[in-house]
Design a protein around this motif. Structure first.
Motif, PDB file in Angstrom:
ATOM      1  N   MET A 162       0.980  -1.669   0.487  1.00 52.00           N
ATOM      2  CA  MET A 162      -0.073   0.267  -0.122  1.00 52.00           C
ATOM      3  C   MET A 162       0.755   1.410  -0.025  1.00 52.00           C
ATOM      4  O   MET A 162       2.058   1.289   0.956  1.00 52.00           O
ATOM      5  CB  MET A 162      -0.928   0.097   1.114  1.00 52.00           C
ATOM      6  CG  MET A 162      -1.892  -1.039   1.347  1.00 52.00           C
ATOM      7  SD  MET A 162      -3.247  -0.628   2.762  1.00 52.00           S
ATOM      8  CE  MET A 162      -1.926  -2.053   3.781  1.00 52.00           C
ATOM      9  N   TYR A 209      -7.814   2.725   3.077  1.00 50.08           N
ATOM     10  CA  TYR A 209      -8.283   1.689   3.209  1.00 50.08           C
ATOM     11  C   TYR A 209      -8.042   1.823   5.029  1.00 50.08           C
ATOM     12  O   TYR A 209      -9.142   0.335   5.624  1.00 50.08           O
ATOM     13  CB  TYR A 209      -6.919   0.628   2.139  1.00 50.08           C
ATOM     14  CG  TYR A 209      -7.224   0.349   0.758  1.00 50.08           C
ATOM     15  CD1 TYR A 209      -8.810   0.687   0.274  1.00 50.08           C
ATOM     16  CD2 TYR A 209      -6.225   0.696   0.144  1.00 50.08           C
ATOM     17  CE1 TYR A 209      -9.094   0.832  -1.095  1.00 50.08           C
ATOM     18  CE2 TYR A 209      -6.740   0.416  -1.021  1.00 50.08           C
ATOM     19  CZ  TYR A 209      -7.507   0.870  -1.700  1.00 50.08           C
ATOM     20  OH  TYR A 209      -7.405   0.720  -2.888  1.00 50.08           O
ATOM     21  N   GLY A 268     -12.823  -8.154   8.579  1.00 50.49           N
ATOM     22  CA  GLY A 268     -11.090  -8.320   8.429  1.00 50.49           C
ATOM     23  C   GLY A 268     -10.183  -7.199   9.003  1.00 50.49           C
ATOM     24  O   GLY A 268     -10.364  -7.642  10.328  1.00 50.49           O
ATOM     25  N   THR A 318       3.475  -6.220   2.446  1.00 50.33           N
ATOM     26  CA  THR A 318       3.265  -5.176   3.764  1.00 50.33           C
ATOM     27  C   THR A 318       3.640  -6.984   4.751  1.00 50.33           C
ATOM     28  O   THR A 318       2.795  -8.075   4.489  1.00 50.33           O
ATOM     29  CB  THR A 318       1.652  -5.288   3.311  1.00 50.33           C
ATOM     30  OG1 THR A 318       0.972  -4.733   2.745  1.00 50.33           O
ATOM     31  CG2 THR A 318       0.721  -4.984   5.192  1.00 50.33           C
TER      32      THR A 318
HETATM   33  P1  ADP Z   1     -11.740  -6.231   2.908  1.00 46.54           P
HETATM   34  O1  ADP Z   1     -10.353  -7.676   2.673  1.00 46.54           O
HETATM   35  O2  ADP Z   1     -12.706  -6.822   3.158  1.00 46.54           O
HETATM   36  O3  ADP Z   1     -11.585  -5.086   2.122  1.00 46.54           O
HETATM   37  P2  ADP Z   1     -10.351  -5.485   5.837  1.00 46.54           P
HETATM   38  O4  ADP Z   1     -10.392  -5.074   6.553  1.00 46.54           O
HETATM   39  O5  ADP Z   1      -9.951  -6.596   5.611  1.00 46.54           O
HETATM   40  O6  ADP Z   1     -11.172  -5.335   3.889  1.00 46.54           O
HETATM   41  O7  ADP Z   1      -8.858  -4.539   4.668  1.00 46.54           O
HETATM   42  C1  ADP Z   1      -9.821  -3.354   4.173  1.00 46.54           C
HETATM   43  C2  ADP Z   1      -8.477  -3.055   3.047  1.00 46.54           C
HETATM   44  O8  ADP Z   1      -7.037  -2.946   3.280  1.00 46.54           O
HETATM   45  C3  ADP Z   1      -8.407  -4.170   2.352  1.00 46.54           C
HETATM   46  O9  ADP Z   1      -9.682  -3.697   1.068  1.00 46.54           O
HETATM   47  C4  ADP Z   1      -7.062  -3.846   1.073  1.00 46.54           C
HETATM   48  O10 ADP Z   1      -7.369  -2.366  -0.051  1.00 46.54           O
HETATM   49  C5  ADP Z   1      -6.205  -3.038   2.482  1.00 46.54           C
HETATM   50  N1  ADP Z   1      -4.818  -4.050   2.700  1.00 46.54           N
HETATM   51  C6  ADP Z   1      -5.031  -4.605   3.711  1.00 46.54           C
HETATM   52  N2  ADP Z   1      -4.417  -6.135   3.880  1.00 46.54           N
HETATM   53  C7  ADP Z   1      -3.410  -6.057   2.789  1.00 46.54           C
HETATM   54  C8  ADP Z   1      -2.179  -6.318   2.781  1.00 46.54           C
HETATM   55  N3  ADP Z   1      -1.973  -7.228   3.401  1.00 46.54           N
HETATM   56  N4  ADP Z   1      -1.695  -5.782   1.373  1.00 46.54           N
HETATM   57  C9  ADP Z   1      -2.222  -4.835   0.462  1.00 46.54           C
HETATM   58  N5  ADP Z   1      -3.495  -3.994   1.004  1.00 46.54           N
HETATM   59  C10 ADP Z   1      -4.239  -4.682   2.527  1.00 46.54           C
END
Ligand code: ADP
Length: 628
Positions: free
Chosen positions: A88, A96, A124, A171
């Motif tokens: 990210m 996000y 999540g 990440t």
């Molecule tokens: P969801 O996965 O259901 O969209 P989350 O709360 O788990 O919701 O995550 C929110 C957002 O954060 C994700 O949609 C993603 O864009 C970003 N994100 C989370 N973990 C990662 C990761 N390991 N690598 C890249 N982006 C991530």
């Protein structure tokens, strides 16, 4: 340290309720363990996205090794999930993690709190706070010139964000585990969670290393060597994702053992589900050997969404009778953020349910048509399942009528159609009903079965726990048939016709004999009746009328054996048996007559397995005397 590096930023997560963390913790408490699944799913998503970008040519760099690492540091009390996915940028972290994820978590709680939830998707990332007192995210986007950033949040709506040095793309989520999560600071516990939720995720996941033992060399030179290898906890390419025509029977059996370690019996057969439209669903359902004491409460169907384990509670999605099956269903189209009651009314779920039912019926019919012998061989193992399905699922009933089988006492199998045809000559009663005569216990009802056969009747075996209900159901659905148990009446009366058999005894003689029995069997509440049976039939026959017996069985079933009704039966004196018509009437003393009558009655009881205890002892004693 570069000069352009942004200074540490402090911010507030954009929500009004500062009590969201306590809420999340409280609400999800029972399912706390899903945090790891959620974080790893995010890592898998980020990795899959990068692969997609690469395949489209939008990412031109080296993919490298994409294995996701899960690390446990017991001393520093951290659990980390490290991926080499898309990562990210700073903007993305803000968007996000601070806005989207948080607001979706909040919305989720407002909408569903208090309801029974299947899975907890969408929550999540924030589920991490169920176990962590501080969450640290270190990430670097795949995009050119992206700067790595670190985001830290301690569970209050405040966070910090700063630029860091991080070479590798992807990440790293570091959970600083607090008091509430301390149970997870154990290697076994993490391994257990990985096995449960991540066993079939599509990207390899490594949890440290493990020791493997190999033999090197042969014969006397063979020696065991120890080797430390990566502990890859998942099979990224599970069988249900493969194409059925690439697979052999052995593959399916092996996968069954992989799914259910410790199962000894091979499955009877299986169905490979594959559907793209109108919804996406894949999976494999196995038919286990179903024994009499089947357990439908414990589901062995695992629900996945894109290879992520969600739950093994599939009651809302799978019709009840199919709960006897074992296996996996993987569908990203099953809505997971809703309560079970609304799931059952969901149109997609209804379609999925009827699709599965249809597939199962088609598979069974397919085997039945293609290889009747094989189907018959397997019938005993699957009959509970089929019958249960017919009783509980109307749609399945209609289809299964073509292949549900009756097995007669000689071991031959018939469909209902075939069987009706077979017995139509002499098992149709005066009301035009086809009478199916059955035994619920081949051994115990042996002599009744023999009498019925001597009479020219055929007897089917209905000894399964479900048969009482199944027969009832069949009678309701098909008005032209009726089931009677082989000992429910005297053999001449099993199929009721208008003919009457002549007795060799006069009415008056019969009256006298009946009195002898009434006198001898004083205290006996059951009805005593004279009847002209064949001379070869027993002198006294005990029958258990179908209606009363079924009533009692149903009652027993419903009240789980409590509140027993007394056993009720009929005592039939065969006026054509020479021991009655000749021997008994000619006896001199009343005492002798009564003793003989009692003896014949006991004999009838013995024949029904009803003689026990003191009665049995007396009976044996009297027999010895008679033989003297
Ligand atoms: P969801 O996965 O259901 O969209 P989350 O709360 O788990 O919701 O995550 C929110 C957002 O954060 C994700 O949609 C993603 O864009 C970003 N994100 C989370 N973990 C990662 C990761 N390991 N690598 C890249 N982006 C991530």
């Amino acid at each position: 340290m570069t000069t352009e590096k942004i200074k540490q930023k402090k911010g507030q997560i954009g929500v009004s309720a500062d009590d969201i963390f306590p809420l999340i913790k409280k609400f999800l408490y029972t399912d706390q363990e899903i945090f790891l699944r959620e974080l790893i799913s995010n890592a898998v998503d980020a990795t899959t996205k990068l692969k997609t970008l690469a395949s489209k040519g939008e990412f031109k760099g080296e993919l490298g090794d994409l294995t996701i690492d899960v690390k446990l540091d017991e001393k520093n009390k951290t659990i980390s999930v490290i991926d080499r996915g898309i990562g990210m940028t700073e903007e993305e972290v803000i968007k996000y993690l601070n806005q989207v994820a948080f607001s979706s978590a909040q919305e989720f709680l407002e909408k569903y709190s208090g309801e029974n939830i299947i899975g907890h998707f969408g929550l999540g990332f924030y589920s991490a706070f169920m176990v962590a007192e501080k969450v640290e995210v270190r990430t670097k986007s795949y995009k050119d010139d992206a700067k790595a950033v670190k985001w830290v949040c301690d569970g209050s709506p405040e966070y910090t964000l700063e630029e860091i040095d991080k070479e590798s793309r992807g990440t790293e989520i570091i959970l600083h585990v607090g008091e509430e999560g301390k149970d997870y600071l154990s290697k076994n516990r993490i391994q257990e969670l990985l096995d449960k939720y991540c066993k079939f995720l599509p990207i390899p996941i490594r949890f440290g290393t493990k020791t493997e033992y190999k033999t090197e060399g042969e014969g006397d030179d063979a020696k065991q060597i120890e080797e430390e290898v990566d502990n890859i906890i998942n099979n990224p390419n599970p069988l249900w994702k493969k194409s059925p025509n690439e697979l052999k029977d052995e593959d399916y059996k092996e996968f069954y053992r992989e799914l259910f370690p410790g199962t000894f019996n091979d499955p009877v057969f299986w169905i490979h589900l594959k559907m793209d439209y109108p919804f996406n669903l894949t999976g494999i359902l196995y038919f286990p050997k179903v024994t009499n004491n089947f357990d439908i409460q414990k589901s062995k169907i695992h629900l996945y969404s894109n290879q992520v384990f969600i739950t093994d509670d599939v009651r809302a999605i799978v019709p009840e009778f199919l709960m006897l099956l074992h296996g996996v269903i993987d569908s990203p189209d099953i809505p997971l953020n809703v309560s079970r009651s609304s799931l059952q009314n969901d149109q997609r779920v209804k379609k999925i349910t009827s699709y599965i039912t249809k597939k199962v019926a088609e598979k069974l019919k397919g085997i039945f048509k293609k290889d009747r012998k094989e189907f018959e061989n397997k019938w005993d193992d699957i009959s509970t399942f089929v019958k249960y399905g017919m009783i509980t699922e109307e749609k399945f009933y209609d289809k299964a009528l073509d292949f549900v089988l009756l097995k007669n006492e000689e071991g031959k199998y018939f469909t209902f159609e075939e069987y009706k045809e077979k017995i139509k000559a002499n098992q149709v009663d005066k009301h035009d009903k086809t009478v199916i005569i059955y035994t619920s216990d081949v051994k115990a009802q042996h002599s009744y079965i023999q009498s019925a056969k001597n009479y020219g009747y055929d007897v089917v075996v209905m000894d399964n726990i479900i048969d009482v209900h199944f027969m009832q159901h069949m009678e309701t659905k098909d008005g032209s048939i009726t089931f009677v148990r082989v000992d429910s009446d005297t053999v001449d009366n099993l199929v009721q016709k208008d003919e009457k058999k002549e007795s060799v005894m006069s009415e008056k003689q019969q009256e006298k004999v009946k009195t002898i029995f009434t006198e001898s069997l004083k205290g006996e509440n059951n009805t005593i009746e004279m009847k002209a049976l064949s001379p070869d039939d027993l002198p006294v026959v005990i029958t258990k009328p179908e209606f009363m017996r079924r009533f009692k069985e149903m009652q027993q079933y419903q009240s789980m054996g409590m509140g027993d009704l007394p056993e009720s039966y009929n005592i039939i004196i065969n006026s054509n048996n020479p021991l009655i018509a000749d021997k008994l009437v000619k006896m001199k003393s009343q005492e002798k007559k009564e003793k003989f009558a009692t003896y014949l009655y006991k004999l009838a009881k013995l024949n029904q397995n009803m003689l026990t205890g003191e009665e049995m002892t007396d009976f044996v004693k009297t027999s010895v005397e008679f033989l003297k």
